[in-house]
Design a protein around this motif. Structure first.
Motif, PDB file in Angstrom:
ATOM      1  N   PHE A  97      -1.301  15.513  29.133  1.00 19.13           N
ATOM      2  CA  PHE A  97      -1.939  16.755  29.577  1.00 19.13           C
ATOM      3  C   PHE A  97      -2.416  17.557  28.378  1.00 19.13           C
ATOM      4  CE2 PHE A  97      -1.705  21.315  30.152  1.00 19.13           C
ATOM      5  CZ  PHE A  97      -2.530  21.519  31.254  1.00 19.13           C
ATOM      6  N   LEU A  98      -1.576  17.649  27.351  1.00 19.87           N
ATOM      7  CA  LEU A  98      -1.930  18.443  26.180  1.00 19.87           C
ATOM      8  C   LEU A  98      -3.182  17.881  25.509  1.00 19.87           C
ATOM      9  CD1 LEU A  98      -0.953  20.892  24.560  1.00 19.87           C
ATOM     10  CD2 LEU A  98       0.316  19.309  23.100  1.00 19.87           C
ATOM     11  N   VAL A  99      -3.239  16.552  25.389  1.00 17.82           N
ATOM     12  CA  VAL A  99      -4.405  15.915  24.778  1.00 17.82           C
ATOM     13  C   VAL A  99      -5.663  16.216  25.578  1.00 17.82           C
ATOM     14  CG1 VAL A  99      -5.484  13.673  24.388  1.00 17.82           C
ATOM     15  CG2 VAL A  99      -3.167  14.083  23.565  1.00 17.82           C
ATOM     16  N   GLN A 100      -5.595  16.031  26.892  1.00 16.48           N
ATOM     17  CA  GLN A 100      -6.768  16.230  27.738  1.00 16.48           C
ATOM     18  C   GLN A 100      -7.229  17.686  27.716  1.00 16.48           C
ATOM     19  OE1 GLN A 100      -7.983  13.148  28.168  1.00 16.48           O
ATOM     20  NE2 GLN A 100      -8.293  13.427  30.359  1.00 16.48           N
ATOM     21  N   HIS A 101      -6.283  18.600  27.746  1.00 19.08           N
ATOM     22  CA  HIS A 101      -6.643  20.014  27.851  1.00 19.08           C
ATOM     23  C   HIS A 101      -7.193  20.566  26.548  1.00 19.08           C
ATOM     24  CE1 HIS A 101      -6.508  23.831  30.010  1.00 19.08           C
ATOM     25  NE2 HIS A 101      -6.076  24.392  28.892  1.00 19.08           N
ATOM     26  N   THR A 102      -6.642  20.141  25.432  1.00 11.84           N
ATOM     27  CA  THR A 102      -7.082  20.692  24.150  1.00 11.84           C
ATOM     28  C   THR A 102      -8.337  20.007  23.620  1.00 11.84           C
ATOM     29  OG1 THR A 102      -5.538  19.213  22.987  1.00 11.84           O
ATOM     30  CG2 THR A 102      -4.768  21.443  23.486  1.00 11.84           C
ATOM     31  N   ARG A 103      -8.608  18.803  24.074  1.00  9.95           N
ATOM     32  CA  ARG A 103      -9.762  18.042  23.587  1.00  9.95           C
ATOM     33  C   ARG A 103     -11.064  18.830  23.753  1.00  9.95           C
ATOM     34  NH1 ARG A 103     -12.983  13.243  25.611  1.00  9.95           N
ATOM     35  NH2 ARG A 103     -13.110  11.797  23.835  1.00  9.95           N
ATOM     36  N   ALA A 104     -11.286  19.358  24.954  1.00  9.88           N
ATOM     37  CA  ALA A 104     -12.523  20.091  25.218  1.00  9.88           C
ATOM     38  C   ALA A 104     -12.545  21.421  24.474  1.00  9.88           C
ATOM     39  CB  ALA A 104     -12.678  20.326  26.718  1.00  9.88           C
TER      40      ALA A 104
END
Length: 466
Positions: A97-104
């Protein structure tokens, strides 16, 4: 977009003159725990005679200026990210979740980073990159022909004897599995940063893009150099790390001598035994009100006096004295407050963890995300903290029990002994000395060398390399 800003104190040397070396530029983006150590390192370099520029988000401008360093702003604000997206913290113990959310979000910020930060690097002598802006500093170094160095507050160099933070466990993994997990961590990091780096930063600087697997598998010895700003007494240096890696000790931004506490706080501290500290720094969550109720109830059950720090909003109470048992502040310098506390309950950020350790007091950990569970487990292994609490399920009774567990004599003694070891370190001085030994600091003019403090006291021992 944040306009580039600059503040130079009266005693800051002017950069790019004929009589001073080019500026050292330190890049940092994140929470207080990311910014403060970098500013502390900048102060040490400034005391040694070097002009220092800090590139970070606008919300840290006052902190940089008060430290007497040059400030330049770039578009990034973790306080805004956490305030407007509290679900980021609620679900952030899930790495995916952290990766997906911070990527953008990182890609959005990075869209203007190259144009904002490139003027800062003109005439610089060294760029130091930390955290998510490491690749920004690296790219600007390539574009401007300026030496670059990475510096971190958590271990990222692969080792057969240390598991990556994202996969760290109480059980020991075999060496081959640790190395494989480091490769997975590198690929996850690149997946997170690729839209920012290959999608914005490097094209705008007209630099070649990184391959599909990213920049983290580079084996060039020069580019593998890294300074780690944490204490070897908390996490020993693995003996299979390359010689280009130095663990210096923590970098502190001390403010105790300048900070003036409210008289009501001074009175509260003087009225009884040392209180416990409870605060979660830059952390925020959807359930802050309910979580604060649990904290207050736990204090009541423990029977201890307490100072609560609301920080960025992890706790919600009005500042001032609640009653004879609890006093609420927004924030206070850890180097002033923690020596006056009996124990600290906190989120487990690297900076807060070592601040409590340096003060020689036990901790109770309530991790929110990132490297916090790692430091919580490590301090539990060292005997200075009970097992970490799960913020999502903890109740007042469990929290009160953890407070009492942390204040057992054996934990108090373990914390005191660790504090003495950390006090004997001088991480910023060791970092300055190491940069000099690596040939990354430009020579000072004679008058500077005559008046500048030594880069590191003679009694400091540089961490030995394998």
């Amino acid at each position: 977009m944040s306009a580039t800003a600059l503040s130079v104190s009266a005693h800051t040397p002017a950069a790019n003159s004929d009589t001073t070396p080019g500026a050292i530029v330190i890049f940092t983006v994140g929470t207080q725990g990311d910014a403060r150590p970098c500013i502390g390192l900048g102060q040490a370099l400034h005391r040694a005679g070097y002009p220092v520029r800090i590139v970070t988000s606008e919300n840290f401008a006052p902190l940089v200026r008060e430290a007497g360093l040059e400030f330049y702003g770039i578009s990034a604000d973790f306080s805004d990210l956490l305030t407007n997206n509290p679900e980021t913290v609620d679900k952030a113990l899930n790495p995916w979740f952290l990766v997906q959310h911070t990527r953008a979000k990182f890609a959005e910020w990075a869209a203007t980073w190259a144009q904002e930060a490139r003027p800062v690097c003109k005439g610089a002598s060294l760029l130091i990159g930390t955290g998510i802006v490491t690749q920004l500093a690296k790219a600007l170094g390539e574009a401007e022909g300026v030496p670059f160095l990475q510096a971190h507050l958590q271990p990222f160099t692969p080792s057969r004897k240390l598991s990556p933070l994202s996969f760290w466990s109480k059980r020991e993994f075999p060496g081959w599995l640790n190395m494989a997990l480091f490769s997975v961590m590198k690929l996850l990091a690149w997946y997170t940063l690729k839209p920012a780096v290959n999608g914005a930063i490097r094209p705008q600087l007209k630099l070649p893009l990184f391959p599909w697997y990213g920049p983290f598998f580079d084996k060039d010895p020069e580019r593998m150099r890294v300074l780690y700003g944490y204490s070897r007494h908390i996490l020993p240096r693995p003996d299979d790390w390359p010689e280009q890696v130095c663990v210096t000790g923590s970098w502190f931004l001390d403010q105790a001598d300048e900070w003036q506490p409210p008289q009501s706080l001074t009175d509260f501290l003087a009225e009884g035994e040392k209180p416990i500290y409870i605060g979660f720094g830059s952390m925020l969550a959807n359930n802050a009100e309910a979580f604060t109720d649990i904290v207050v109830d736990a204090v009541r059950l423990s029977g201890r006096r307490a100072v609560l720090a609301t920080g960025w909003g992890g706790l919600r109470r009005d500042a001032g004295r609640m009653d004879d048992q609890i006093y609420v502040i927004e924030a206070a310098p850890h180097d002033w407050l923690f020596p006056r506390m009996a124990m600290a309950m906190h989120h487990g950020g690297a900076g807060t963890t070592v601040a409590a350790a340096r003060a020689g007091i036990p901790s109770v950990f309530v991790p929110f995300f990132g490297d916090q569970p790692f430091w919580a487990r490590r301090m539990n292994e060292l005997g200075t903290a009970p097992p970490a609490l799960d913020r999502r399920t903890v109740n007042a009774e469990q929290m009160a029990q953890a407070i009492n567990d942390a204040l057992q004599p054996q934990r108090i003694q373990a914390a005191r002994e660790l504090g003495e070891k950390i006090h004997a370190e001088n991480g910023t001085a060791t970092a300055v000395r190491t940069l000099g030994e690596w040939g990354l600091l430009p020579p000072l003019r004679d008058s500077d060398e005559a008046t500048a403090p030594a880069a590191a006291p003679a009694e400091l021992e540089l961490v030995q390399v394998a």
